[in-house]
Scaffold this motif. Structure first.
Motif, PDB file in Angstrom:
ATOM      1  N   GLU A 202       0.812  -1.219   0.000  1.00  0.00           N
ATOM      2  CA  GLU A 202       0.000   0.000   0.000  1.00  0.00           C
ATOM      3  C   GLU A 202       0.850   1.276   0.000  1.00  0.00           C
ATOM      4  O   GLU A 202       0.331   2.348  -0.287  1.00  0.00           O
ATOM      5  N   LYS A 203       2.130   1.153   0.350  1.00  0.00           N
ATOM      6  CA  LYS A 203       3.006   2.318   0.553  1.00  0.00           C
ATOM      7  C   LYS A 203       2.411   3.215   1.640  1.00  0.00           C
ATOM      8  O   LYS A 203       2.277   4.436   1.485  1.00  0.00           O
ATOM      9  N   ILE A 204       2.038   2.602   2.779  1.00  0.00           N
ATOM     10  CA  ILE A 204       1.496   3.313   3.936  1.00  0.00           C
ATOM     11  C   ILE A 204       2.267   2.834   5.155  1.00  0.00           C
ATOM     12  O   ILE A 204       2.097   1.699   5.614  1.00  0.00           O
ATOM     13  N   GLU A 205       3.112   3.692   5.705  1.00  0.00           N
ATOM     14  CA  GLU A 205       4.057   3.248   6.735  1.00  0.00           C
ATOM     15  C   GLU A 205       3.401   2.798   8.029  1.00  0.00           C
ATOM     16  O   GLU A 205       3.906   1.897   8.709  1.00  0.00           O
ATOM     17  N   CYS A 206       2.248   3.406   8.403  1.00  0.00           N
ATOM     18  CA  CYS A 206       1.657   3.056   9.691  1.00  0.00           C
ATOM     19  C   CYS A 206       1.109   1.630   9.722  1.00  0.00           C
ATOM     20  O   CYS A 206       0.832   1.093  10.800  1.00  0.00           O
ATOM     21  N   LEU A 207       0.966   0.995   8.572  1.00  0.00           N
ATOM     22  CA  LEU A 207       0.547  -0.404   8.559  1.00  0.00           C
ATOM     23  C   LEU A 207       1.579  -1.299   9.248  1.00  0.00           C
ATOM     24  O   LEU A 207       1.245  -2.381   9.726  1.00  0.00           O
ATOM     25  N   ARG A 208       2.819  -0.833   9.345  1.00  0.00           N
ATOM     26  CA  ARG A 208       3.845  -1.606  10.037  1.00  0.00           C
ATOM     27  C   ARG A 208       3.472  -1.832  11.500  1.00  0.00           C
ATOM     28  O   ARG A 208       3.719  -2.891  12.059  1.00  0.00           O
ATOM     29  N   PHE A 209       2.852  -0.828  12.127  1.00  0.00           N
ATOM     30  CA  PHE A 209       2.405  -1.006  13.510  1.00  0.00           C
ATOM     31  C   PHE A 209       1.303  -2.050  13.601  1.00  0.00           C
ATOM     32  O   PHE A 209       1.348  -2.954  14.439  1.00  0.00           O
ATOM     33  N   LEU A 210       0.290  -1.935  12.745  1.00  0.00           N
ATOM     34  CA  LEU A 210      -0.838  -2.871  12.806  1.00  0.00           C
ATOM     35  C   LEU A 210      -0.383  -4.296  12.516  1.00  0.00           C
ATOM     36  O   LEU A 210      -0.842  -5.244  13.164  1.00  0.00           O
ATOM     37  N   GLU A 211       0.526  -4.462  11.564  1.00  0.00           N
ATOM     38  CA  GLU A 211       0.986  -5.798  11.216  1.00  0.00           C
ATOM     39  C   GLU A 211       1.844  -6.412  12.318  1.00  0.00           C
ATOM     40  O   GLU A 211       2.044  -7.627  12.345  1.00  0.00           O
TER      41      GLU A 211
END
Length: 247
Positions: A202-211
């Motif tokens: 997605e090129k969305i950095e905050c997804l790293r936290f959710l994952e």
């Protein structure tokens, strides 16, 4: 509560290179972002963090605080973590360099979710606003987020989410505003983790936290101004300033 605002600033953005140095009625985007953050009077310190000498010089001209990052980074969060690693604060706030009209009220609400007994469990928080224009909902440049019943983010996407299959049931769309607040440990953990599959897709950095299983508390706010993503946004920003002058 000690809070520090860090503004990551990359010169060569993919969609609009050198946008942070573009003038909005005589003052650059990055200068307006820095001054807007300082003028909220919410932060003990405000820094622009960049690997670009030109951006550093731009902020130096207005007497601002800067830090030149030593490496190239994929995300703004990675960039500010280099400076935050050697600083002490209860909360670090990441204000994107292309948000020249950040205002006090939304940032104040963002900081408040870290306060008191309830706020002790908050590790990461960010801002959202309702999105009503169908064109913007469909636009991949506007990141959408779906929320649970406790205002935690369930997922971020450039696609229109949720999918509105049942037209008899009203739903709300929310746009993610690129302002984050972190406890230091959450910020340091972020840079230790490798980029995650959904983040890359997605090129969305905050997804790293959710994952990685870290919840993100979302704070609902009103529109904060004009985010500078494309050349046409400069004209929108100038119109916004004219409108504000009339109020």
């Amino acid at each position: 509560m000690r809070s520090i605002a860090l503004i990551p600033a990359r010169l060569n953005a993919t969609r609009f290179p050198e946008k942070l140095l573009m003038p909005i009625k005589g003052k650059s985007v990055i200068s307006r972002t820095y001054e807007s953050a300082v003028n909220t009077e919410l932060f003990d310190e405000v820094y622009v963090v960049s690997d670009s000498d030109r951006i550093i010089e731009e902020i130096d001209k207005i007497g601002g605080k800067t830090y030149k990052s030593q490496k190239e980074y994929e995300s703004g969060t990675d960039r500010i973590a280099e400076l935050a690693a050697n600083m002490d604060a209860d909360v670090f706030v990441n204000i994107q360099g292309d948000e020249p009209f950040v205002q006090k009220s939304p940032l104040q609400k963002l900081l408040q979710v870290f306060e008191g007994d309830y706020g002790k469990s908050t590790q990461v928080a960010s801002l959202v606003q309702r999105l009503k224009d169908p064109e913007l909902i469909a636009d991949p440049n506007f990141v959408k987020v779906v929320l649970d019943m406790r205002m935690n983010a369930m997922y971020f996407s450039r696609s229109p989410i949720p999918y509105w299959r049942n037209k008899n049931f009203p739903i709300s769309y929310y746009e993610h505003i690129g302002v984050y607040a972190f406890r230091k440990k959450a910020l340091m953990d972020f840079v230790e983790w490798p980029m995650t599959p959904l983040e890359i897709a997605e090129k969305i950095e905050c997804l790293r936290f959710l994952e990685n299983g870290v919840p993100i508390r979302m704070v609902l706010t009103q529109y904060m101004g004009v985010e500078i993503d494309m050349p046409e946004d400069i004209a929108r920003a100038e119109a916004y300033l004219e409108q504000m002058a009339l109020q």
